[in-house]
Scaffold this active site. Structure first.
Site, PDB file in Angstrom:
ATOM      1  N   HIS A  12       9.833  -6.596   1.746  1.00 42.81           N
ATOM      2  CA  HIS A  12       9.823  -7.913   1.085  1.00 42.81           C
ATOM      3  C   HIS A  12       9.309  -7.826  -0.365  1.00 42.81           C
ATOM      4  CE1 HIS A  12       5.606  -8.507   3.059  1.00 42.81           C
ATOM      5  NE2 HIS A  12       5.459  -7.952   1.876  1.00 42.81           N
ATOM      6  N   HIS A  59       0.480 -13.452   0.723  1.00 48.75           N
ATOM      7  CA  HIS A  59      -0.265 -12.585  -0.204  1.00 48.75           C
ATOM      8  C   HIS A  59      -1.184 -13.451  -1.063  1.00 48.75           C
ATOM      9  CE1 HIS A  59       3.476 -10.485   0.884  1.00 48.75           C
ATOM     10  NE2 HIS A  59       2.886  -9.352   0.619  1.00 48.75           N
ATOM     11  N   HIS A 193       3.704   2.130   1.042  1.00 45.26           N
ATOM     12  CA  HIS A 193       3.416   1.806  -0.358  1.00 45.26           C
ATOM     13  C   HIS A 193       1.921   1.620  -0.570  1.00 45.26           C
ATOM     14  CE1 HIS A 193       3.822  -2.272   1.349  1.00 45.26           C
ATOM     15  NE2 HIS A 193       3.594  -2.889   0.208  1.00 45.26           N
ATOM     16  N   GLU A 240       1.345  -3.234   6.316  1.00 44.79           N
ATOM     17  CA  GLU A 240       2.337  -4.304   6.548  1.00 44.79           C
ATOM     18  C   GLU A 240       3.319  -3.937   7.662  1.00 44.79           C
ATOM     19  OE1 GLU A 240       2.639  -6.511   2.185  1.00 44.79           O
ATOM     20  OE2 GLU A 240       4.267  -5.222   2.776  1.00 44.79           O
TER      21      GLU A 240
HETATM   22  C1  DHB Z   1       5.069  -4.794  -3.816  1.00 49.48           C
HETATM   23  C2  DHB Z   1       5.387  -4.707  -2.456  1.00 49.48           C
HETATM   24  C3  DHB Z   1       4.917  -5.650  -1.561  1.00 49.48           C
HETATM   25  O1  DHB Z   1       5.139  -5.621  -0.224  1.00 49.48           O
HETATM   26  C4  DHB Z   1       4.140  -6.686  -2.023  1.00 49.48           C
HETATM   27  O2  DHB Z   1       3.769  -7.619  -1.153  1.00 49.48           O
HETATM   28  C5  DHB Z   1       3.793  -6.769  -3.366  1.00 49.48           C
HETATM   29  C6  DHB Z   1       4.264  -5.830  -4.251  1.00 49.48           C
HETATM   30  C7  DHB Z   1       5.596  -3.841  -4.801  1.00 49.48           C
HETATM   31  O3  DHB Z   1       6.200  -2.840  -4.430  1.00 49.48           O
HETATM   32  O4  DHB Z   1       5.477  -4.097  -6.003  1.00 49.48           O
HETATM   33 FE    FE Z   2       3.797  -7.338   0.798  1.00 47.43          FE
END
Ligand code: DHB
Ligand code: FE
Length: 279
Positions: A12, A59, A193, A240
């Site tokens: 997302h 978030h 990530h 996540e």
């Molecule tokens: C990013 C990815 C995410 O899942 C998020 O909630 C905020 C930022 C990103 O890759 O920038």
């Molecule tokens: Fe996220």
């Protein structure tokens, strides 16, 4: 009776929404990302779900450190896109399904999952980006969506096992809803990530691939993975991925993986996508 036809897993990443909203989807950086979702866009247009239960995390848009529900279910009739600092995304408001949402709240709470009932909530990129990926730029989303928000922001998030069990309870609850509805469950977020600190930009293709491989045939094994492994292997935001286990838990024991897409990177995140059809 209502039934769950399929589950969709989907990253997302907010930059995907920004790329779409600002006409950059055809640019060389973004085209492979959007092309990877094209088969699912045509599949879901044919499938025409009546309702989507969309598992995502807020978030710090609707909630803040003041109030941190572990699991929250949106029971309102509609939800507006949240202002995440640049004004709300210019995407349609999300229509809810209060009938099924209240049924889920009742069944899940009586099934001993302590859901927070939310009657007013804006929805951020965690929810709107997956809708954009599935349905593109549309004047209205094609079906009602029930937001199910999970805390993966503030330690301690729920365990993968708790998420998997919640998914199973969602499966039971949907099956006891008297209206004949075709329901899909989306699990969003991830894949690997890390957005902060010395390891910012961490992506772990091997871990992500193994997770996707096991989702169809070994979800109980995935559900046993402890938080620390997500942190080490998938980065600080990789947690996540537990939300995908809610989606998986809501499906049958036997599912068919009909589509998968994996791409690195978009922003600093591994894009993952899977379609699991109930058999
Ligand atoms: C990013 C990815 C995410 O899942 C998020 O909630 C905020 C930022 C990103 O890759 O920038
Ligand atoms: Fe996220």
């Amino acid at each position: 009776m209502a039934h769950i036809s399929a589950g969709v897993g989907c990253s997302h990443i907010p930059a995907i929404g920004a790329a779409l909203d600002h006409g950059k989807a055809a640019e060389p950086y973004w085209a492979p990302v959007f092309n990877g979702f094209a088969p699912t866009r045509s599949w879901i247009a044919d499938e025409k779900p009546d309702v989507i239960i969309l598992v995502y995390n807020d978030h710090a848009s609707a909630f803040s450190l003041d109030v941190i529900p572990t699991f929250a279910i949106g029971c309102a009739a509609s939800f507006n896109p949240a202002d995440e600092g640049w004004g709300p995304r210019q995407v349609p408001a999300v229509q809810g399904h209060p009938g099924l949402a209240w049924h889920l709240a009742e069944q899940l709470i009586l099934d001993e999952f302590d859901m927070t009932i939310v009657n007013k909530m804006d929805v951020d990129h965690g929810l709107t980006v997956p809708l954009s990926l599935m349905f593109g730029a549309v004047p209205a989303w094609p079906c009602p969506v029930i937001p199910l928000a999970v805390n993966v922001i503030q330690y301690p998030p729920p365990t993968g096992n708790r998420c998997f069990d919640l998914g199973k309870a969602i499966g039971r609850a949907v099956a006891s809803y008297p209206e004949n509805l075709k329901v899909m469950v989306f699990g969003t977020g991830g894949l690997s990530h890390q957005l902060q600190g010395p390891r910012a930009g961490l992506i772990n293709r091997l871990w992500d691939t193994a997770f996707l491989d096991r989702l169809s045939h070994d979800p109980a094994g995935l559900a046993a993975i402890p938080h620390i492994d997500y942190l080490r292997e998938a980065g600080s935001e990789g947690i996540e991925m537990v939300m995908w286990l809610i989606m998986r838990g809501a499906l049958n024991e036997h599912v068919e993986e009909t589509y998968r897409f994996y791409h690195v990177p978009a922003s600093s995140t591994a894009v993952g996508h899977i379609v699991l059809v109930n058999r």
